[in-house]
Design a protein around this motif. Structure first.
Motif, short mmCIF file in Angstrom:
data_model
loop_
_atom_site.label_atom_id
_atom_site.label_comp_id
_atom_site.label_asym_id
_atom_site.label_seq_id
_atom_site.Cartn_x
_atom_site.Cartn_y
_atom_site.Cartn_z
N ARG A 94 0.83 -1.23 0.02
CA ARG A 94 0.08 0.16 -0.13
C ARG A 94 0.90 1.15 -0.10
O ARG A 94 0.68 2.38 -0.72
N LYS A 95 1.86 1.30 0.79
CA LYS A 95 3.01 2.41 0.91
C LYS A 95 3.48 2.65 -0.44
O LYS A 95 3.83 3.62 -0.98
N GLU A 96 4.14 1.58 -1.05
CA GLU A 96 4.84 1.72 -2.33
C GLU A 96 3.93 2.03 -3.32
O GLU A 96 4.23 2.78 -4.19
N ILE A 97 2.65 1.68 -3.35
CA ILE A 97 1.77 2.24 -4.37
C ILE A 97 1.39 3.46 -4.30
O ILE A 97 1.18 4.51 -5.21
N GLU A 98 1.27 4.18 -2.96
CA GLU A 98 0.86 5.66 -2.77
C GLU A 98 2.26 6.40 -3.36
O GLU A 98 2.21 7.52 -3.93
N LYS A 99 3.66 5.92 -3.06
CA LYS A 99 4.60 6.45 -3.57
C LYS A 99 4.88 6.61 -5.04
O LYS A 99 5.12 7.68 -5.73
N ALA A 100 4.31 5.44 -5.70
CA ALA A 100 4.28 5.35 -7.20
C ALA A 100 3.50 6.38 -7.69
O ALA A 100 3.50 7.15 -8.62
N LYS A 101 2.09 6.58 -6.90
CA LYS A 101 1.31 7.56 -7.38
C LYS A 101 1.89 8.84 -7.52
O LYS A 101 1.56 9.57 -8.34
N GLU A 102 2.37 9.06 -6.34
CA GLU A 102 3.13 10.52 -6.32
C GLU A 102 3.96 10.72 -7.37
O GLU A 102 4.17 11.96 -7.79
N LEU A 103 4.67 9.61 -7.84
CA LEU A 103 5.77 9.82 -9.15
C LEU A 103 4.86 9.91 -10.50
O LEU A 103 5.85 9.96 -11.31
N GLY A 104 3.73 9.78 -10.44
CA GLY A 104 2.93 9.90 -11.56
C GLY A 104 2.66 8.36 -12.36
O GLY A 104 2.37 8.47 -13.46
N VAL A 105 2.98 7.46 -11.71
CA VAL A 105 2.49 6.03 -12.04
C VAL A 105 1.09 5.80 -12.15
O VAL A 105 0.37 6.20 -11.36
N THR A 106 0.53 5.37 -13.43
CA THR A 106 -0.86 5.48 -13.41
C THR A 106 -1.67 4.19 -12.86
O THR A 106 -0.73 3.13 -12.55
N LYS A 107 -2.97 4.28 -12.80
CA LYS A 107 -3.57 3.31 -11.95
C LYS A 107 -3.29 2.03 -13.05
O LYS A 107 -3.20 0.75 -12.48
N GLU A 108 -3.57 2.34 -14.32
CA GLU A 108 -3.48 1.15 -15.33
C GLU A 108 -1.94 0.35 -15.53
O GLU A 108 -1.89 -0.71 -15.35
N GLU A 109 -0.81 1.14 -14.86
CA GLU A 109 0.40 0.72 -14.83
C GLU A 109 0.58 -0.18 -13.82
O GLU A 109 1.14 -1.21 -13.67
N ILE A 110 -0.18 0.25 -12.54
CA ILE A 110 0.00 -0.44 -11.47
C ILE A 110 -0.67 -1.84 -11.68
O ILE A 110 -0.17 -2.76 -11.35
N ILE A 111 -1.92 -1.87 -11.99
CA ILE A 111 -2.71 -3.14 -12.27
C ILE A 111 -2.00 -3.90 -13.39
O ILE A 111 -2.01 -5.18 -13.19
N ASN A 112 -1.35 -3.39 -14.56
CA ASN A 112 -0.52 -4.41 -15.30
C ASN A 112 0.50 -4.82 -14.68
O ASN A 112 1.04 -5.98 -14.69
N LEU A 113 1.29 -4.11 -13.75
CA LEU A 113 2.32 -4.74 -12.93
C LEU A 113 1.80 -5.97 -12.01
O LEU A 113 2.60 -6.84 -11.83
N LEU A 114 0.84 -5.76 -11.28
CA LEU A 114 0.09 -6.89 -10.25
C LEU A 114 -0.24 -7.92 -11.19
O LEU A 114 -0.14 -9.10 -10.98
#
Length: 114
Positions: A94-114
């Motif tokens: 959860r913390k790492e996803i929040e950091k990624a969002k702050e850096l501009g990583v999109t929701k789609e990029e996060i979902i694809n990674l998972l």
């Protein structure tokens, strides 16, 4: 059994915790099995008994082991320590996803990674 790396930046007690957790996960230590006493493990590893005691206390707080007064420390049921480990993993994710969002990583990029 448990190996210590004195060049590791982590404290010795954290290395002991990790070592015992690995032994429990790999079922070297089975559910309800008695762990080595604080004194015997300290002597075996040539470290201060307080270090072992600190590791055992944290393992108990996290649900990995339980103590029986006058008898020693024993491995807890898998469900108990597994839920603790899952909670830590989910909190970290959860913390790492929040950091990624702050850096501009999109929701789609996060979902694809998972």
């Amino acid at each position: 059994m448990i190996t210590l790396d004195y060049r590791d930046k982590r404290p010795i007690y954290e290395q002991i915790i990790e070592g015992i957790q690995k032994l429990i996960i790999s079922e070297v230590f089975k559910v309800d099995e008695k762990l080595p006493s604080v004194r015997s493990l300290a002597m075996e590893m040539s470290i201060n008994p307080n270090t072992i005691q600190r590791a055992y206390m944290q393992l108990e707080q996290e649900g990995w082991i339980y103590s029986v007064k006058g008898k020693g420390n024993f491995v807890s049921e898998k469900e108990r320590w597994l839920s603790s480990k899952k909670k830590v993993a989910l909190d970290t994710l959860r913390k790492e996803i929040e950091k990624a969002k702050e850096l501009g990583v999109t929701k789609e990029e996060i979902i694809n990674l998972l």
